[in-house]
Structures are given as C-alpha cells and as structure tokens.
Design a protein around this motif. Sequence first.
Motif, PDB file in Angstrom:
ATOM      1  N   TYR A  40      24.618  78.413  53.881  1.00  0.00           N
ATOM      2  CA  TYR A  40      24.597  79.470  52.861  1.00  0.00           C
ATOM      3  C   TYR A  40      24.076  78.944  51.523  1.00  0.00           C
ATOM      4  O   TYR A  40      23.245  79.585  50.869  1.00  0.00           O
ATOM      5  N   ASN A  41      24.568  77.784  51.097  1.00  0.00           N
ATOM      6  CA  ASN A  41      24.251  77.255  49.771  1.00  0.00           C
ATOM      7  C   ASN A  41      23.087  76.276  49.757  1.00  0.00           C
ATOM      8  O   ASN A  41      22.473  76.057  48.717  1.00  0.00           O
ATOM      9  N   GLY A  42      22.784  75.671  50.922  1.00  0.00           N
ATOM     10  CA  GLY A  42      21.815  74.584  50.943  1.00  0.00           C
ATOM     11  C   GLY A  42      22.494  73.266  50.607  1.00  0.00           C
ATOM     12  O   GLY A  42      23.551  73.227  49.954  1.00  0.00           O
ATOM     13  N   LYS A  43      21.879  72.163  51.065  1.00  0.00           N
ATOM     14  CA  LYS A  43      22.523  70.863  50.869  1.00  0.00           C
ATOM     15  C   LYS A  43      21.528  69.742  51.138  1.00  0.00           C
ATOM     16  O   LYS A  43      20.608  69.896  51.940  1.00  0.00           O
ATOM     17  N   ILE A  44      21.730  68.610  50.465  1.00  0.00           N
ATOM     18  CA  ILE A  44      21.013  67.381  50.782  1.00  0.00           C
ATOM     19  C   ILE A  44      21.933  66.547  51.664  1.00  0.00           C
ATOM     20  O   ILE A  44      23.038  66.167  51.245  1.00  0.00           O
ATOM     21  N   ALA A  45      21.513  66.269  52.890  1.00  0.00           N
ATOM     22  CA  ALA A  45      22.330  65.523  53.848  1.00  0.00           C
ATOM     23  C   ALA A  45      21.635  64.218  54.215  1.00  0.00           C
ATOM     24  O   ALA A  45      20.404  64.099  54.102  1.00  0.00           O
ATOM     25  N   THR A  46      22.408  63.251  54.639  1.00  0.00           N
ATOM     26  CA  THR A  46      21.865  61.973  55.111  1.00  0.00           C
ATOM     27  C   THR A  46      22.377  61.696  56.514  1.00  0.00           C
ATOM     28  O   THR A  46      23.534  61.997  56.835  1.00  0.00           O
ATOM     29  N   VAL A  47      21.508  61.147  57.350  1.00  0.00           N
ATOM     30  CA  VAL A  47      21.841  60.823  58.733  1.00  0.00           C
ATOM     31  C   VAL A  47      21.348  59.408  59.026  1.00  0.00           C
ATOM     32  O   VAL A  47      20.193  59.074  58.730  1.00  0.00           O
ATOM     33  N   THR A  48      22.212  58.582  59.576  1.00  0.00           N
ATOM     34  CA  THR A  48      21.845  57.221  59.961  1.00  0.00           C
ATOM     35  C   THR A  48      21.497  57.197  61.452  1.00  0.00           C
ATOM     36  O   THR A  48      22.302  57.628  62.278  1.00  0.00           O
TER      37      THR A  48
END
Length: 315
Positions: A40-48
């Motif tokens: 809904y809001n959007g997000k910056i995510a990180t994945v290893t």
Amino acid sequence: STCAWINDKCIDDWCPRARKGRTKPMDTVVELPTNLADFYNGKIATVTVTRDRICNVCEGRGTKREGMHGRCAECSGRGQLINRRQLTSGYTQQISTTCPVCNGKGTIVRVQDYCTSCNGTMVVKNSRVFRLRIERGMSEGDHFTFQGEGNQSPEAVLPGDVFIILTELKHDTFKRKGDHLLMSYDLSLVEALSGFHLVLNHLDGRQLVIQPTKGTCISPGQLWQIQAEGMPSRTDPTTPGNLIIQFSVTFPEHLPLEISAKISKLLGKPPQPLLEEGFIPRTLTHADKSALTQKAVKKADEQPAGGRTATCQHQ
C-alpha cells in the motif's frame, strides 16, 4: 555461418572457459514475504542472496596453478565409459555412461594440488545484498530480475540470473482483491438498526470513522463500500480501488417478553395465521450443523457396499 563463427571466436578469446560449454547455470529464485501495508505505502527492501561464483584465487581451475590436471586413467580422458553387451548372434549393444572417477571431465587432480580457496570445486559461496524498491500498488507475483548476478560455473559462458518474487503475507483485517480491499465487521442488532461508528486503522496509519447515513438499516451479509479507500492502482494512480465491507449481524438469543412486545409494536409485526382446532403446535430448538453431517455419514455407511440392490419377484 560467418557471423556465428565470429561470435563464438570472440567469446572464446574473451573467456577461455567458454570453450568447455555453452550452458547457463540454473537461475536463483528467492521469495520475499511482504506485508500488505508495504504494498500500500511502498518500501525499500533488502534481500541477501548466496550464489556460487568463480573462485578468484584459481580463476576457476580448481588447482593451485595451471598444468596440474592429469589425464583420467579410467576413461582415458574421454569422460565417458563405453560398455558393450552381446544381445544375440551378430548384435551388440553399446552403452555410454559418465565416468564416475572424473565425473565426465576427462581429467583428475590430486588432492594435494587442490586450490586452497575453493578446495578444488572451482567455485566459492558468495553473498550479496540486493536493494529493491517496492512501488505502491505492487502485488503478489511481481518480481525483480538481476541479470548475471546468479550462480557461475566454469562450464558456462554466462552466469545465471537472480529473480526475487514478492509474496503477500496474511493481514489481520484486510484481504486484497485486485485494487480493492475487503474486510468483514460484526454488528449487534441495535447497531444494525440504529447506526454505529466504526473507527478503522488504515494501512497508512490514518484512522477512518465509518458510519451509515441516518436511518439506514444494515442487513446481514450486505456489502457496503467506501470509495477510493482501497489499494493504489499501478495502471491508473489517480483511481485507487475501494474499501468493501461485509457486515454480519449478531442477534440476541433471548428477549424479555415486554421488550419483544415493544419491538413488535414499533416495527409492526406482520399478521399471523389464526390457530384453529386440529393444528399441532411444535416448538423450535437450536440445531447443530455437525448433527446433520453425522446423520448423513451414518446413512451413507448403512448403504450396501454395492450400492442399490434389486429383488426379483417369483411368479
């Protein structure tokens, strides 16, 4: 063709390991569980992600230095073993299998000559952190592709790719249906008849006060909606979906007789049939659904194994 030969020649000159094959390692697929609020809001995510990458110490040879690969004596350097079997007179079956000693490579390396970094495997484990921008309105199944960031293999020309796929976590209040948000809410009979105020915490932290227009009665199972309070739309950012609410109504199990009489007078009780002589009165009691299921199962168990049977009548 000439163009194909030139391309192959360029690849061989640029990457000598390419001569060993033209395959591509299997792509790396990672699922990223995502909250509905992040969609809904959007997000910056990180994945290893951990991949197999060519060993930088031995450059994919698997040995301490060049020229340490010896010819496999088991398969004479062919990488394949040929087995012949006599079938019938004049016919012979030939079966080719991968050499178990060199695993089809045709060469072997002594343990003491293994690269100390990769232990002779030619690849090492490498982890990288990928940064993702989850845009508003994305949904389950949307994915990010990172070309060439997957597994590497000495036998392959190109490295594999990394695919990160978004999956949606279950939300306590809302359920997504396209660009719409669905929820259910339980009302008391008084609220369904006389109105209510529902304070709803939305996915962006806003508190919405939801109420029907004055004089509106809510029937059990009815669907009501709040315009433009659903999910953001990626195809049309100016037109979000709707918030759809399904109401259920909880009725009291018992009412005092005086209250029941007042309700009948206020709402106007429909005319009832006159009870005449010969009518047999019966009183309703609560029925459990499981009892009906158990009775049906019991009835099915009593049926003969072969289904219906017919009897013959002698003349």
